[in-house]
Design a protein around this motif. Structure first.
Motif, PDB file in Angstrom:
ATOM      1  N   ARG A 236       0.820  -1.216   0.000  1.00  9.63           N
ATOM      2  CA  ARG A 236       0.000   0.000   0.000  1.00  9.63           C
ATOM      3  C   ARG A 236       0.853   1.265   0.000  1.00  9.63           C
ATOM      4  NH1 ARG A 236      -5.653   1.105  -0.210  1.00  9.63           N
ATOM      5  NH2 ARG A 236      -6.634  -0.907   0.024  1.00  9.63           N
ATOM      6  N   ALA A 237       1.893   1.276   0.805  1.00  6.77           N
ATOM      7  CA  ALA A 237       2.758   2.460   0.900  1.00  6.77           C
ATOM      8  C   ALA A 237       3.486   2.706  -0.414  1.00  6.77           C
ATOM      9  CB  ALA A 237       3.749   2.297   2.046  1.00  6.77           C
ATOM     10  N   VAL A 238       3.987   1.641  -1.029  1.00  3.61           N
ATOM     11  CA  VAL A 238       4.686   1.779  -2.315  1.00  3.61           C
ATOM     12  C   VAL A 238       3.716   2.265  -3.394  1.00  3.61           C
ATOM     13  CG1 VAL A 238       5.838   0.482  -4.154  1.00  3.61           C
ATOM     14  CG2 VAL A 238       6.544   0.162  -1.773  1.00  3.61           C
ATOM     15  N   ASP A 239       2.482   1.747  -3.381  1.00  2.00           N
ATOM     16  CA  ASP A 239       1.469   2.214  -4.341  1.00  2.00           C
ATOM     17  C   ASP A 239       1.234   3.713  -4.184  1.00  2.00           C
ATOM     18  OD1 ASP A 239       1.164  -0.323  -5.360  1.00  2.00           O
ATOM     19  OD2 ASP A 239      -0.756  -0.724  -4.354  1.00  2.00           O
ATOM     20  N   ARG A 240       1.189   4.199  -2.937  1.00  3.84           N
ATOM     21  CA  ARG A 240       0.967   5.621  -2.701  1.00  3.84           C
ATOM     22  C   ARG A 240       2.150   6.453  -3.190  1.00  3.84           C
ATOM     23  NH1 ARG A 240      -2.328   9.045   0.399  1.00  3.84           N
ATOM     24  NH2 ARG A 240      -3.814   7.355   0.085  1.00  3.84           N
ATOM     25  N   VAL A 241       3.360   5.955  -2.948  1.00  3.13           N
ATOM     26  CA  VAL A 241       4.557   6.658  -3.424  1.00  3.13           C
ATOM     27  C   VAL A 241       4.510   6.772  -4.944  1.00  3.13           C
ATOM     28  CG1 VAL A 241       7.062   6.498  -3.702  1.00  3.13           C
ATOM     29  CG2 VAL A 241       6.042   6.060  -1.476  1.00  3.13           C
ATOM     30  N   ARG A 242       4.171   5.673  -5.608  1.00  2.80           N
ATOM     31  CA  ARG A 242       4.097   5.690  -7.084  1.00  2.80           C
ATOM     32  C   ARG A 242       3.019   6.642  -7.569  1.00  2.80           C
ATOM     33  NH1 ARG A 242       4.625  -0.759  -7.560  1.00  2.80           N
ATOM     34  NH2 ARG A 242       6.881  -0.891  -7.571  1.00  2.80           N
ATOM     35  N   ALA A 243       1.854   6.611  -6.919  1.00  2.00           N
ATOM     36  CA  ALA A 243       0.760   7.496  -7.326  1.00  2.00           C
ATOM     37  C   ALA A 243       1.156   8.961  -7.124  1.00  2.00           C
ATOM     38  CB  ALA A 243      -0.503   7.173  -6.526  1.00  2.00           C
ATOM     39  N   SER A 244       1.807   9.249  -6.004  1.00  2.00           N
ATOM     40  CA  SER A 244       2.248  10.630  -5.744  1.00  2.00           C
ATOM     41  C   SER A 244       3.266  11.079  -6.777  1.00  2.00           C
ATOM     42  CB  SER A 244       2.865  10.742  -4.347  1.00  2.00           C
ATOM     43  OG  SER A 244       1.887  10.551  -3.372  1.00  2.00           O
ATOM     44  N   GLN A 245       4.212  10.202  -7.100  1.00  2.00           N
ATOM     45  CA  GLN A 245       5.240  10.538  -8.087  1.00  2.00           C
ATOM     46  C   GLN A 245       4.623  10.757  -9.457  1.00  2.00           C
ATOM     47  OE1 GLN A 245       8.530  11.167  -7.410  1.00  2.00           O
ATOM     48  NE2 GLN A 245       8.509  11.931  -9.493  1.00  2.00           N
ATOM     49  N   SER A 246       3.667   9.891  -9.798  1.00  2.00           N
ATOM     50  CA  SER A 246       3.000  10.017 -11.090  1.00  2.00           C
ATOM     51  C   SER A 246       2.243  11.348 -11.178  1.00  2.00           C
ATOM     52  CB  SER A 246       2.032   8.839 -11.267  1.00  2.00           C
ATOM     53  OG  SER A 246       1.286   8.983 -12.434  1.00  2.00           O
ATOM     54  N   GLY A 247       1.535  11.697 -10.099  1.00  2.00           N
ATOM     55  CA  GLY A 247       0.821  12.978 -10.071  1.00  2.00           C
ATOM     56  C   GLY A 247       1.768  14.155 -10.160  1.00  2.00           C
ATOM     57  N   HIS A 248       2.881  14.054  -9.442  1.00  2.00           N
ATOM     58  CA  HIS A 248       3.891  15.121  -9.479  1.00  2.00           C
ATOM     59  C   HIS A 248       4.456  15.265 -10.896  1.00  2.00           C
ATOM     60  CE1 HIS A 248       7.254  17.628  -8.278  1.00  2.00           C
ATOM     61  NE2 HIS A 248       8.052  16.793  -8.902  1.00  2.00           N
ATOM     62  N   ASP A 249       4.780  14.143 -11.535  1.00  2.00           N
ATOM     63  CA  ASP A 249       5.325  14.182 -12.901  1.00  2.00           C
ATOM     64  C   ASP A 249       4.328  14.792 -13.870  1.00  2.00           C
ATOM     65  OD1 ASP A 249       7.573  12.960 -11.880  1.00  2.00           O
ATOM     66  OD2 ASP A 249       7.134  10.980 -12.719  1.00  2.00           O
ATOM     67  N   ARG A 250       3.045  14.401 -13.716  1.00  2.00           N
ATOM     68  CA  ARG A 250       2.007  14.934 -14.599  1.00  2.00           C
ATOM     69  C   ARG A 250       1.871  16.446 -14.404  1.00  2.00           C
ATOM     70  NH1 ARG A 250      -1.736  11.926 -12.870  1.00  2.00           N
ATOM     71  NH2 ARG A 250      -2.516  13.396 -11.346  1.00  2.00           N
ATOM     72  N   ASP A 251       1.837  16.889 -13.133  1.00  2.00           N
ATOM     73  CA  ASP A 251       1.729  18.323 -12.860  1.00  2.00           C
ATOM     74  C   ASP A 251       2.924  19.086 -13.413  1.00  2.00           C
ATOM     75  OD1 ASP A 251      -0.625  17.799 -11.566  1.00  2.00           O
ATOM     76  OD2 ASP A 251       0.200  17.964  -9.539  1.00  2.00           O
ATOM     77  N   LEU A 252       4.098  18.488 -13.297  1.00  2.00           N
ATOM     78  CA  LEU A 252       5.316  19.125 -13.802  1.00  2.00           C
ATOM     79  C   LEU A 252       5.249  19.283 -15.316  1.00  2.00           C
ATOM     80  CD1 LEU A 252       8.096  20.237 -13.030  1.00  2.00           C
ATOM     81  CD2 LEU A 252       9.009  17.941 -13.353  1.00  2.00           C
ATOM     82  N   LYS A 253       4.803  18.223 -16.009  1.00  2.00           N
ATOM     83  CA  LYS A 253       4.688  18.300 -17.478  1.00  2.00           C
ATOM     84  C   LYS A 253       3.701  19.372 -17.898  1.00  2.00           C
ATOM     85  CE  LYS A 253       5.896  13.520 -18.508  1.00  2.00           C
ATOM     86  NZ  LYS A 253       5.398  12.216 -18.916  1.00  2.00           N
ATOM     87  N   ILE A 254       2.563  19.436 -17.189  1.00  2.00           N
ATOM     88  CA  ILE A 254       1.552  20.451 -17.520  1.00  2.00           C
ATOM     89  C   ILE A 254       2.099  21.839 -17.231  1.00  2.00           C
ATOM     90  CG2 ILE A 254      -0.691  21.377 -16.811  1.00  2.00           C
ATOM     91  CD1 ILE A 254      -1.580  18.432 -16.438  1.00  2.00           C
TER      92      ILE A 254
END
Length: 197
Positions: free
Chosen positions: A96-114
Motif C-alpha cells: 500500500r505504501a509503495v502504491d501511494r509513493v508511485r501514485a504521488s510521483q505520477s501525479g507530481h510528474d504529470r503536474d510538472l509536465k503540464i
C-alpha cells in the motif's frame, strides 16, 4: 551470576504469532473487539513502516487507515499455512505504501509536465530589439529610393494612419493620384527590400 534478558519480537514469539493468527480469524467473522486488539498491537509497526516509506505524516496516517480497512475487509483471505500474521500485515502495508509513493510521483510528474507546457516561452528581448532595428533600417533605406511624392503618400497613409481621401486633402491632389503614388511606391519598396510577390 548475571542473567541476560533478551526481548523477543512478536515475529519471534510463537505465542504472539498464534494470538495474531487467532485475532485475524476472529476479524474474518466481523469481531470488532478482535480488530481493536489487533490494531493496538500492530499499529505502531504498521505506521512506522508507512512513515519510513512516505515521510509525509498526513499521507502516512491516511495510508495506515487504508491498511487497517483492508485488514478488516480481507482478514478471511489470511492463510496460516502461507505465512505468519505479522508478515501478511507488513506485506500488505509495504504494498500500500509503495502504491501511494508511485501514485504521488505520477501525479507530481504529470503536474510538472503540464506546468512546463503552460509556461510562456521567454524570448530574447535584446535579439528582438536588434531585429526590429535592422528591419527599420532596411525600410528606411528602401524608402530613400522612392520619389519624394511616393514617400510622402506612404508616410502619411501607413505611418500617419490617414485614409486615402485624407492624404489627398493634405497633399492637395486627387484621390486617384494618391492611390497611384501608393501603389507605385509599394511596388518599389517591395523590390528594394527583396520581398517576393
Amino acid at each position: 551470576m548475571l542473567k541476560l534478558v533478551t526481548h523477543q519480537s512478536e515475529e519471534d514469539d510463537p505465542v504472539q504469532e498464534t494470538s495474531l493468527d487467532t485475532l485475524l480469524e476472529r476479524i474474518a467473522t466481523a469481531d470488532q473487539r478482535a480488530f481493536s486488539e489487533l490494531y493496538d498491537r500492530v499499529s505502531p509497526r504498521v505506521m512506522g513502516l508507512v512513515r519510513r516509506l512516505l515521510v509525509n505524516p498526513a499521507q502516512s496516517e491516511e495510508v495506515t487507515q487504508e491498511i487497517f480497512l483492508e485488514i478488516w475487509k480481507t482478514a478471511n483471505r489470511f492463510d496460516t499455512d502461507r505465512g505468519a500474521a505479522m508478515s501478511w500485515i507488513l506485506t500488505m502495508t509495504h504494498r500500500r505504501a509503495v502504491d501511494r509513493v508511485r501514485a504521488s510521483q505520477s501525479g507530481h510528474d504529470r503536474d510538472l509536465k503540464i506546468g512546463i507546457r503552460d509556461i510562456e516561452r521567454e524570448y530574447d528581448q535584446v535579439a528582438e530589439t536588434v531585429e526590429i532595428r535592422i528591419e527599420h533600417e532596411r525600410v528606411k533605406k528602401a524608402m530613400s529610393q522612392l520619389t519624394e511624392l511616393q514617400r510622402q503618400a506612404i508616410s502619411l497613409a501607413y505611418y500617419g494612419g490617414y485614409s486615402h481621401s485624407e492624404v489627398a486633402e493634405l497633399l492637395h491632389v486627387p484621390v486617384g493620384t494618391v492611390k497611384t503614388r501608393l501603389r507605385d511606391g509599394m511596388i518599389r519598396l517591395r523590390d528594394e527590400m527583396g520581398v517576393a510577390k
